[in-house]
Write an enzyme that holds these catalytic residues in place. Sequence first.
Site, PDB file in Angstrom:
ATOM      1  N   THR A  16       0.775  -1.066   0.074  1.00 37.13           N
ATOM      2  CA  THR A  16      -0.256   0.056  -0.020  1.00 37.13           C
ATOM      3  C   THR A  16       0.941   1.201   0.019  1.00 37.13           C
ATOM      4  O   THR A  16       0.659   2.328  -0.597  1.00 37.13           O
ATOM      5  CB  THR A  16      -1.085   0.157   1.223  1.00 37.13           C
ATOM      6  OG1 THR A  16      -1.690  -1.335   1.052  1.00 37.13           O
ATOM      7  CG2 THR A  16      -1.857   1.118   1.132  1.00 37.13           C
ATOM      8  N   ALA A  17       1.941   1.271   0.809  1.00 33.25           N
ATOM      9  CA  ALA A  17       2.569   2.553   1.022  1.00 33.25           C
ATOM     10  C   ALA A  17       3.477   2.677  -0.472  1.00 33.25           C
ATOM     11  O   ALA A  17       3.384   3.868  -0.918  1.00 33.25           O
ATOM     12  CB  ALA A  17       3.666   2.403   2.069  1.00 33.25           C
ATOM     13  N   GLU A  51      -6.904  -2.637   6.118  1.00 33.64           N
ATOM     14  CA  GLU A  51      -8.143  -2.631   5.152  1.00 33.64           C
ATOM     15  C   GLU A  51      -9.176  -1.666   5.931  1.00 33.64           C
ATOM     16  O   GLU A  51     -10.190  -1.276   5.119  1.00 33.64           O
ATOM     17  CB  GLU A  51      -8.687  -3.748   5.167  1.00 33.64           C
ATOM     18  CG  GLU A  51      -7.811  -5.003   4.633  1.00 33.64           C
ATOM     19  CD  GLU A  51      -8.328  -6.224   3.938  1.00 33.64           C
ATOM     20  OE1 GLU A  51      -9.192  -6.843   4.748  1.00 33.64           O
ATOM     21  OE2 GLU A  51      -7.846  -6.651   3.070  1.00 33.64           O
ATOM     22  N   ALA A  52      -8.931  -0.985   6.856  1.00 33.61           N
ATOM     23  CA  ALA A  52      -9.715   0.181   7.687  1.00 33.61           C
ATOM     24  C   ALA A  52      -9.070   1.346   7.434  1.00 33.61           C
ATOM     25  O   ALA A  52      -7.934   1.474   7.662  1.00 33.61           O
ATOM     26  CB  ALA A  52     -10.187  -0.371   8.815  1.00 33.61           C
ATOM     27  N   LYS A  80     -17.452   3.463   5.967  1.00 39.65           N
ATOM     28  CA  LYS A  80     -17.116   3.215   7.506  1.00 39.65           C
ATOM     29  C   LYS A  80     -17.332   4.792   8.351  1.00 39.65           C
ATOM     30  O   LYS A  80     -17.087   5.876   7.893  1.00 39.65           O
ATOM     31  CB  LYS A  80     -15.635   3.044   7.551  1.00 39.65           C
ATOM     32  CG  LYS A  80     -14.982   3.152   9.002  1.00 39.65           C
ATOM     33  CD  LYS A  80     -13.838   2.797   9.141  1.00 39.65           C
ATOM     34  CE  LYS A  80     -13.096   2.998  10.710  1.00 39.65           C
ATOM     35  NZ  LYS A  80     -11.781   2.517  10.649  1.00 39.65           N
ATOM     36  N   VAL A 187      15.598  -6.592  -4.073  1.00 39.40           N
ATOM     37  CA  VAL A 187      16.824  -5.908  -3.920  1.00 39.40           C
ATOM     38  C   VAL A 187      17.755  -6.687  -2.792  1.00 39.40           C
ATOM     39  O   VAL A 187      17.376  -6.955  -1.794  1.00 39.40           O
ATOM     40  CB  VAL A 187      16.432  -4.346  -3.007  1.00 39.40           C
ATOM     41  CG1 VAL A 187      17.754  -3.601  -2.614  1.00 39.40           C
ATOM     42  CG2 VAL A 187      15.589  -3.484  -3.988  1.00 39.40           C
ATOM     43  N   ILE A 348      -2.510   3.905   7.372  1.00 39.74           N
ATOM     44  CA  ILE A 348      -2.368   4.010   5.884  1.00 39.74           C
ATOM     45  C   ILE A 348      -2.821   5.879   5.896  1.00 39.74           C
ATOM     46  O   ILE A 348      -2.135   6.514   5.093  1.00 39.74           O
ATOM     47  CB  ILE A 348      -3.796   3.712   5.243  1.00 39.74           C
ATOM     48  CG1 ILE A 348      -3.599   2.184   5.220  1.00 39.74           C
ATOM     49  CG2 ILE A 348      -3.960   4.330   3.846  1.00 39.74           C
ATOM     50  CD1 ILE A 348      -4.665   1.475   4.516  1.00 39.74           C
TER      51      ILE A 348
HETATM   52  C1  LIG Z   1      -2.013  -6.556  11.956  1.00 43.70           C
HETATM   53  C2  LIG Z   1      -2.108  -5.463  11.070  1.00 43.70           C
HETATM   54  C3  LIG Z   1      -3.491  -5.005  10.809  1.00 43.70           C
HETATM   55  C4  LIG Z   1      -3.250  -3.379   9.986  1.00 43.70           C
HETATM   56  N1  LIG Z   1      -4.501  -2.862  10.126  1.00 43.70           N
HETATM   57  C5  LIG Z   1      -4.344  -1.868   9.408  1.00 43.70           C
HETATM   58  C6  LIG Z   1      -5.681  -1.219   9.274  1.00 43.70           C
HETATM   59  O1  LIG Z   1      -6.774  -1.482   9.635  1.00 43.70           O
HETATM   60  N2  LIG Z   1      -5.512   0.269   8.697  1.00 43.70           N
HETATM   61  C7  LIG Z   1      -4.483   0.821   8.342  1.00 43.70           C
HETATM   62  O2  LIG Z   1      -4.611   2.047   8.089  1.00 43.70           O
HETATM   63  N3  LIG Z   1      -3.483   0.048   8.701  1.00 43.70           N
HETATM   64  C8  LIG Z   1      -3.451  -1.212   9.009  1.00 43.70           C
HETATM   65  N4  LIG Z   1      -2.194  -1.689   9.078  1.00 43.70           N
HETATM   66  C9  LIG Z   1      -1.088  -1.052   8.650  1.00 43.70           C
HETATM   67  C10 LIG Z   1      -1.023  -1.568   7.020  1.00 43.70           C
HETATM   68  O3  LIG Z   1      -1.255  -2.906   6.641  1.00 43.70           O
HETATM   69  C11 LIG Z   1       0.269  -0.912   6.381  1.00 43.70           C
HETATM   70  O4  LIG Z   1       0.140   0.528   6.647  1.00 43.70           O
HETATM   71  C12 LIG Z   1      -0.058  -0.864   4.957  1.00 43.70           C
HETATM   72  O5  LIG Z   1      -0.259  -2.112   4.212  1.00 43.70           O
HETATM   73  C13 LIG Z   1       1.474  -0.475   4.261  1.00 43.70           C
HETATM   74  O6  LIG Z   1       2.113  -1.668   4.271  1.00 43.70           O
HETATM   75  P1  LIG Z   1       3.766  -1.333   3.290  1.00 43.70           P
HETATM   76  O7  LIG Z   1       3.023  -1.061   2.040  1.00 43.70           O
HETATM   77  O8  LIG Z   1       4.429  -0.536   4.298  1.00 43.70           O
HETATM   78  O9  LIG Z   1       4.432  -2.814   3.626  1.00 43.70           O
HETATM   79  P2  LIG Z   1       4.145  -4.265   3.062  1.00 43.70           P
HETATM   80  O10 LIG Z   1       2.755  -4.443   2.421  1.00 43.70           O
HETATM   81  O11 LIG Z   1       4.955  -5.464   3.748  1.00 43.70           O
HETATM   82  O12 LIG Z   1       4.976  -3.973   1.553  1.00 43.70           O
HETATM   83  C14 LIG Z   1       6.215  -4.035   1.386  1.00 43.70           C
HETATM   84  C15 LIG Z   1       6.784  -4.371   0.233  1.00 43.70           C
HETATM   85  O13 LIG Z   1       8.217  -4.288   0.219  1.00 43.70           O
HETATM   86  C16 LIG Z   1       8.595  -5.166  -0.976  1.00 43.70           C
HETATM   87  N5  LIG Z   1      10.035  -5.712  -0.218  1.00 43.70           N
HETATM   88  C17 LIG Z   1      10.470  -6.241   0.648  1.00 43.70           C
HETATM   89  N6  LIG Z   1      11.719  -6.315   0.811  1.00 43.70           N
HETATM   90  C18 LIG Z   1      12.109  -6.260  -0.271  1.00 43.70           C
HETATM   91  C19 LIG Z   1      13.410  -6.367  -1.083  1.00 43.70           C
HETATM   92  N7  LIG Z   1      14.303  -6.737  -0.653  1.00 43.70           N
HETATM   93  N8  LIG Z   1      13.571  -6.216  -2.504  1.00 43.70           N
HETATM   94  C20 LIG Z   1      12.244  -5.859  -3.112  1.00 43.70           C
HETATM   95  N9  LIG Z   1      11.197  -5.456  -2.568  1.00 43.70           N
HETATM   96  C21 LIG Z   1      10.868  -5.864  -1.361  1.00 43.70           C
HETATM   97  C22 LIG Z   1       7.631  -6.428  -0.670  1.00 43.70           C
HETATM   98  O14 LIG Z   1       7.746  -7.147  -1.775  1.00 43.70           O
HETATM   99  C23 LIG Z   1       6.385  -5.482  -0.467  1.00 43.70           C
HETATM  100  O15 LIG Z   1       6.068  -5.237  -1.909  1.00 43.70           O
HETATM  101  C24 LIG Z   1      -1.969  -3.021   9.723  1.00 43.70           C
HETATM  102  C25 LIG Z   1      -0.915  -3.705   9.922  1.00 43.70           C
HETATM  103  C26 LIG Z   1      -0.993  -5.005  10.768  1.00 43.70           C
HETATM  104  C27 LIG Z   1       0.471  -5.363  10.885  1.00 43.70           C
END
Ligand SMILES: Cc1cc2nc3c(=O)[nH]c(=O)nc-3n(C[C@H](O)[C@H](O)[C@H](O)COP(=O)(O)OP(=O)(O)OC[C@H]3O[C@@H](n4cnc5c(N)ncnc54)[C@H](O)[C@@H]3O)c2cc1C
Length: 512
Positions: A16-17, A51-52, A80, A187, A348
């Site tokens: 998502t980020a 997801e929220a 929501k 990476v 998010i």
């Molecule tokens: C239990 C739980 C519940 C949550 N519920 C909510 C909620 O209801 N509402 C909300 O706002 N947020 C929630 N969050 C937070 C939310 O899930 C995250 O903020 C959001 O999904 C963003 O995640 P991210 O993109 O930072 O990381 P990730 O989804 O982990 O993505 C990481 C990315 O980095 C890539 N990557 C990692 N290492 C490498 C590498 N070496 N080389 C290339 N690519 C790499 C992976 O392939 C992936 O694409 C929750 C989190 C948790 C743990």
Amino acid sequence: MNENRIRKLVIVGGGTAGWMAAASFAHYFANNGLEVTLVESSEIGTVGVGEATIPAIRDFFHSLELDDFEVMRATQGTCKLGIEFKDWSRVGESFFHPFGVFGSPARDVPFHHYWLKLRKLGDGAAYDEYSLAVALARQNHFTRPDPAPRSALSIFDWALHFDAGLFAHFLRDYAIRRGVRRLDRKVVAVNLRPADGFIESLTLEGGERLAGELFIDATGFRGVLIEGALHTGYENWTRWLPCDRAVAIPCARIGELTPYTRATALEAGWQWRIPLQHRVGNGYVYCSQFLGDDAAAATLLGNLEGERLADPNFLRFTTGHRRKFWNRNCVAIGLAAGFLEPLESTSISLIETGIEKLRRLFPDRSFNPALADEFNRSSTLEFERLRDFLIFHYKATSRADSPLWRECHAMKIPDTLEHKMRLFRTRGFLVRYEWETFSDPSWMALYTGFGYLPEDYDPLADYFDVDDLRRTLAGMRQNIAATVALTPTHVEFIAKHCAAPDLPMIRPRLTA
Ligand SMILES: Cc1cc2nc3c(=O)[nH]c(=O)nc-3n(C[C@H](O)[C@H](O)[C@H](O)COP(=O)(O)OP(=O)(O)OC[C@H]3O[C@@H](n4cnc5c(N)ncnc54)[C@H](O)[C@@H]3O)c2cc1C
């Protein structure tokens, strides 16, 4: 044009980020000659939850010129109005944290002082009877707020629940259509410039080097750049927010399509329920000191309302944030930046503000440290404010039925929160700090929901005659009831405006 401007932005991570950042930079820098490359690894995958949201997500959509309903159709989204907190203050009791106001102020005195005054005189109406969002939520109704300020429907806001995987795909398509280059590669090394430790390039699996000028670390909990390469350090807040594990399991929906998230306090943490069009997201956030993974999964499985749709997804985390969110030429966004448990669905929104701050403070290749300093200062404050908001849930509980709740109730809290609580307790005064995500009505929802009430109210609330005040407040409650009666159910609203093309869950229910 500044010849020193940044031309190569590299985003690592396609959760998502990463895709929110890619979509936003592709949109805003469309004519700036900024080349955006996103590297993600389908082998590693994403965290698979999240997801929220809170209403700010809709500002993000609008900033990309996206329509709320378009996103909902693409992501099996639902509406929501807030969060129902069940069994938090005491087992058997519940309250709402709605997105919207309670009552209306008069003569510059906030509404809650009038409510407190009548309460002291023995009137029994609960505080949340003055919230339209709560009334809609309780009846599973939904409608959009009316932008006209004097309308009875202008006093609430709304957010979305969506499928996190579909949301990332939706943004990926958006970003790629706007020229973002995507590489599905791992990476394996981060190469630093010897002179100053800035990131020069990444080595991808297979040996290829990818050079960049500014890097966004969106690699999730791994923090491959910000921690793995730059060793930035982490501020650990587990002493205040001790939950450090979660297990998530989606299931089929049997219960109502509620226009709200539910957070139910359990013995060693709490459980979420997030209703989507095609399924329900469930998870148990717990403290490993008091509960093992198998027991947590068994509890969650036992609480599912319908058939489980996937195996348990176990997650581990440490609450807190990086000592610097922006270090040298690397900015961490999303889980790579820090983590606060999803009790108020704020991660998010932190991604959104991270992206927005970077856009506003966008550096050139001289990387003036003032920009990073401001980014780090404001991000730290934003995290701390949310931390305090979350801690309040644990501190204010009257539950004493398990070690987790007893410990939390007794813990020493940060001074910033203590100051807030003290001023509210004395005279109902609401302290507002810089970089608060949640404003006064949200704090009031928690204070009243937990029964944390002031000893006195503002003397200026004595201006009105008591009978007049009673009549006015009764009128507010009647208006809310009359307004809700005119609105459709949540299911009807979705079927009319934003149903996903395949609707296995909603159509049969509509005709039932
Ligand atoms: C239990 C739980 C519940 C949550 N519920 C909510 C909620 O209801 N509402 C909300 O706002 N947020 C929630 N969050 C937070 C939310 O899930 C995250 O903020 C959001 O999904 C963003 O995640 P991210 O993109 O930072 O990381 P990730 O989804 O982990 O993505 C990481 C990315 O980095 C890539 N990557 C990692 N290492 C490498 C590498 N070496 N080389 C290339 N690519 C790499 C992976 O392939 C992936 O694409 C929750 C989190 C948790 C743990």
